[in-house]
Design a protein around this motif. Structure first.
Motif, PDB file in Angstrom:
ATOM      1  N   VAL A  51      96.897 -24.094  99.652  1.00 11.23           N
ATOM      2  CA  VAL A  51      96.836 -22.587  99.463  1.00 11.23           C
ATOM      3  C   VAL A  51      95.604 -21.970  99.608  1.00 11.23           C
ATOM      4  O   VAL A  51      94.903 -22.215  98.338  1.00 11.23           O
ATOM      5  CB  VAL A  51      97.878 -22.096  98.686  1.00 11.23           C
ATOM      6  N   THR A  52      95.013 -21.147 100.244  1.00  7.40           N
ATOM      7  CA  THR A  52      93.832 -20.380 100.037  1.00  7.40           C
ATOM      8  C   THR A  52      94.110 -19.094 100.303  1.00  7.40           C
ATOM      9  O   THR A  52      94.675 -18.480 101.235  1.00  7.40           O
ATOM     10  CB  THR A  52      92.854 -20.853 101.298  1.00  7.40           C
ATOM     11  N   ILE A  53      93.659 -18.219  99.144  1.00  8.67           N
ATOM     12  CA  ILE A  53      93.991 -16.696  99.202  1.00  8.67           C
ATOM     13  C   ILE A  53      92.407 -16.204  99.235  1.00  8.67           C
ATOM     14  O   ILE A  53      91.562 -16.590  98.455  1.00  8.67           O
ATOM     15  CB  ILE A  53      94.332 -16.395  97.936  1.00  8.67           C
ATOM     16  N   SER A  54      92.157 -15.387 100.405  1.00 12.29           N
ATOM     17  CA  SER A  54      90.828 -14.804 100.738  1.00 12.29           C
ATOM     18  C   SER A  54      91.038 -13.376 100.620  1.00 12.29           C
ATOM     19  O   SER A  54      91.949 -12.658 101.175  1.00 12.29           O
ATOM     20  CB  SER A  54      90.353 -15.453 101.820  1.00 12.29           C
ATOM     21  N   GLU A  55      90.104 -12.626 100.222  1.00 11.92           N
ATOM     22  CA  GLU A  55      89.784 -11.222 100.101  1.00 11.92           C
ATOM     23  C   GLU A  55      88.598 -11.080 100.706  1.00 11.92           C
ATOM     24  O   GLU A  55      87.417 -11.684 100.312  1.00 11.92           O
ATOM     25  CB  GLU A  55      89.945 -10.632  98.766  1.00 11.92           C
ATOM     26  N   LYS A  56      88.455 -10.134 101.505  1.00 11.39           N
ATOM     27  CA  LYS A  56      87.260  -9.599 102.072  1.00 11.39           C
ATOM     28  C   LYS A  56      86.911  -8.295 101.872  1.00 11.39           C
ATOM     29  O   LYS A  56      87.805  -7.196 102.385  1.00 11.39           O
ATOM     30  CB  LYS A  56      87.061  -9.924 103.870  1.00 11.39           C
ATOM     31  N   LEU A  57      85.987  -7.849 101.147  1.00  6.54           N
ATOM     32  CA  LEU A  57      85.632  -6.467 100.734  1.00  6.54           C
ATOM     33  C   LEU A  57      84.089  -6.238 100.521  1.00  6.54           C
ATOM     34  O   LEU A  57      83.407  -6.977 100.016  1.00  6.54           O
ATOM     35  CB  LEU A  57      86.505  -6.051  99.367  1.00  6.54           C
ATOM     36  N   SER A  58      83.760  -5.314 101.234  1.00  2.17           N
ATOM     37  CA  SER A  58      82.255  -4.735 100.951  1.00  2.17           C
ATOM     38  C   SER A  58      82.368  -3.155 100.498  1.00  2.17           C
ATOM     39  O   SER A  58      82.616  -2.324 101.307  1.00  2.17           O
ATOM     40  CB  SER A  58      81.378  -4.861 102.289  1.00  2.17           C
ATOM     41  N   ILE A  59      81.747  -2.944  99.568  1.00  6.58           N
ATOM     42  CA  ILE A  59      81.430  -1.820  98.871  1.00  6.58           C
ATOM     43  C   ILE A  59      80.192  -1.609  98.643  1.00  6.58           C
ATOM     44  O   ILE A  59      79.416  -2.048  98.150  1.00  6.58           O
ATOM     45  CB  ILE A  59      82.268  -1.476  97.589  1.00  6.58           C
TER      46      ILE A  59
END
Length: 145
Positions: free
Chosen positions: A6-14
């Motif tokens: 199981v891979t949980i990924s978040e992609k966020l750029s601030i």
């Protein structure tokens, strides 16, 4: 026996800074998988049960290692009710369109006193039920060892 990854990924750029992350967990000795789509309406229905034996839509107590319930609809919400009837416990979760609920255990505790510092007394979930704001499909993936 199989291994579920199981891979949980978040992609966020601030402000041009990467704030995303990825976490992976391997669940070994997988021997039972429930993978189904269930149509849910405005009437509450059981979508997953736990007991002493495996069966259709049912897992053996204390063997679930991973659960994902996804609202596949483009609109509408779905309320999930997790119950332990033997101990008069339940909690509810609402998932919106395109959202998922994840869990890595099949037990619960409920604290109605407001004291978050108390001891946790986890007990086995008996049933997970669902009720939607409008007819929609839930995708259910439950993995047990």
């Amino acid at each position: 026996m199989a291994t579920l990854t199981v891979t949980i990924s978040e992609k966020l750029s601030i402000n041009n800074k990467d704030r995303g992350n990825s976490v992976t967990v391997d669940i070994s000795s997988v021997s039972n998988v429930i993978d189904r789509v269930v149509n849910v309406t405005t009437a509450e229905i059981p979508i997953l049960e736990f007991g002493t034996d495996n069966g259709a839509g049912k897992l053996t107590d204390a063997e679930m290692q991973y659960l994902r319930i996804t609202n596949t609809a483009s609109s509408g919400t779905c309320d999930l009710r997790f119950t332990d009837s033997a101990n008069s416990k339940e909690y509810l979760v609402r998932i919106g369109a395109g959202e998922s609920y994840l869990s890595f255990l099949d037990s619960l505790d409920v604290n109605t006193s407001g004291d978050v510092g108390g001891a946790i007394a986890l007990t086995q979930i008996d049933t997970i039920k669902a009720k939607a704001s409008t007819g929609l499909d839930l995708e259910i993936v439950a993995v047990a060892t």
